[in-house]
Design a protein around this motif. Structure first.
Motif, short mmCIF file in Angstrom:
data_model
loop_
_atom_site.label_atom_id
_atom_site.label_comp_id
_atom_site.label_asym_id
_atom_site.label_seq_id
_atom_site.Cartn_x
_atom_site.Cartn_y
_atom_site.Cartn_z
N ALA A 1 40.58 36.16 44.69
CA ALA A 1 40.95 34.75 44.72
C ALA A 1 39.89 33.89 44.04
O ALA A 1 40.20 32.89 43.39
CB ALA A 1 41.17 34.28 46.15
N ALA A 2 38.64 34.25 44.22
CA ALA A 2 37.53 33.61 43.50
C ALA A 2 37.55 32.09 43.60
O ALA A 2 37.32 31.39 42.62
CB ALA A 2 37.52 34.05 42.03
N GLY A 3 37.85 31.58 44.78
CA GLY A 3 37.81 30.14 44.98
C GLY A 3 39.08 29.40 44.61
O GLY A 3 39.14 28.18 44.76
N HIS A 4 40.11 30.10 44.14
CA HIS A 4 41.37 29.46 43.81
C HIS A 4 42.28 29.43 45.05
O HIS A 4 42.15 30.25 45.96
CB HIS A 4 42.09 30.22 42.69
N ARG A 5 43.23 28.52 45.06
CA ARG A 5 44.28 28.58 46.07
C ARG A 5 45.17 29.76 45.69
O ARG A 5 45.70 29.83 44.58
CB ARG A 5 45.08 27.28 46.11
#
Length: 213
Positions: free
Chosen positions: A127-131
């Motif tokens: 996800a690396a900080g994405h929604r």
């Protein structure tokens, strides 16, 4: 940045209605509640062990029925009157963001008894900080939803939630993660989770009861 997960739960006796009777036996109501609690306990044990998870919050319709879960290192709070699964998640999000408005909040279903901590950790990494979200194994439901740091979770759980989350702009995670996608709503789902490898609590029940093979 660590992720704070919200796990919503209905009362064990009334939750997971399509699983009712899956274990059979003369005390079906008690066994059903025990199965629901076991599914949650195995889910929570894996979630709290996953790298990248900072905090796990259970939002329960009946917190008194779930006191044992606190022994797993999670916090249990009641709902605030807002109706439905998405309402419980929004309440949990407000609770978590009161302490860290810029944090990453996620929603995890409570019926992942084969969940492996490393697969959950891999989803957080992707996800690396994405929604973002993971669909269930059927591709229609959602087992995990993650907000971007400091941004709304915007949960859209319910029938067809995978499409609803896609339409709302969430990124569909691509990692296989069969244990993360293996939610349990029916006896067939429970058998699928058994083949993946159940957690300790659910396995103990399945081994002593009649489950379709």
């Amino acid at each position: 940045m660590g992720v704070d997960l919200i796990v919503p739960m209905k009362p064990p006796r009334s939750g997971k209605s399509r699983l009712r009777g899956a274990l059979g036996g003369p005390a079906a109501d008690d066994e059903h509640a025990g199965l629901v609690r076991a599914l949650a306990a195995d889910t929570l044990r894996a979630a709290t062990a996953a790298a990248g998870v900072r905090r796990v919050l259970v939002v329960a319709t009946d917190p008194a029925a779930l006191g044992e879960l606190r022994d797993l290192g999670v916090e249990v709070i009641g709902e605030d009157g807002e109706r439905g699964l998405n309402g419980a998640l929004r309440h949990g999000e407000r609770h978590l963001r009161a302490g860290d408005p810029a944090g990453v909040v996620g929603a995890l279903q409570a019926d992942l008894p084969a969940l492996r901590a490393d697969e959950l950790a891999a989803a957080l990494t992707e996800a690396a900080g994405h929604r973002a979200f993971t669909a269930d194994r059927h591709g229609t439901g959602t087992t995990l939803l993650l907000a971007a740091p400091g941004q709304p979770l915007d949960p859209r759980f319910g029938p067809g939630s995978a499409l609803a989350h896609t339409d709302s702009g969430a990124l569909a995670l691509r990692l296989p993660a069969p244990s993360l996608r293996g939610d349990v709503d029916t006896p067939g789902d429970l058998e699928h989770a058994r083949l993946l490898g159940l957690g300790e609590r659910t396995a103990a029940l399945v081994e002593t009861c009649c489950v379709p093979r």
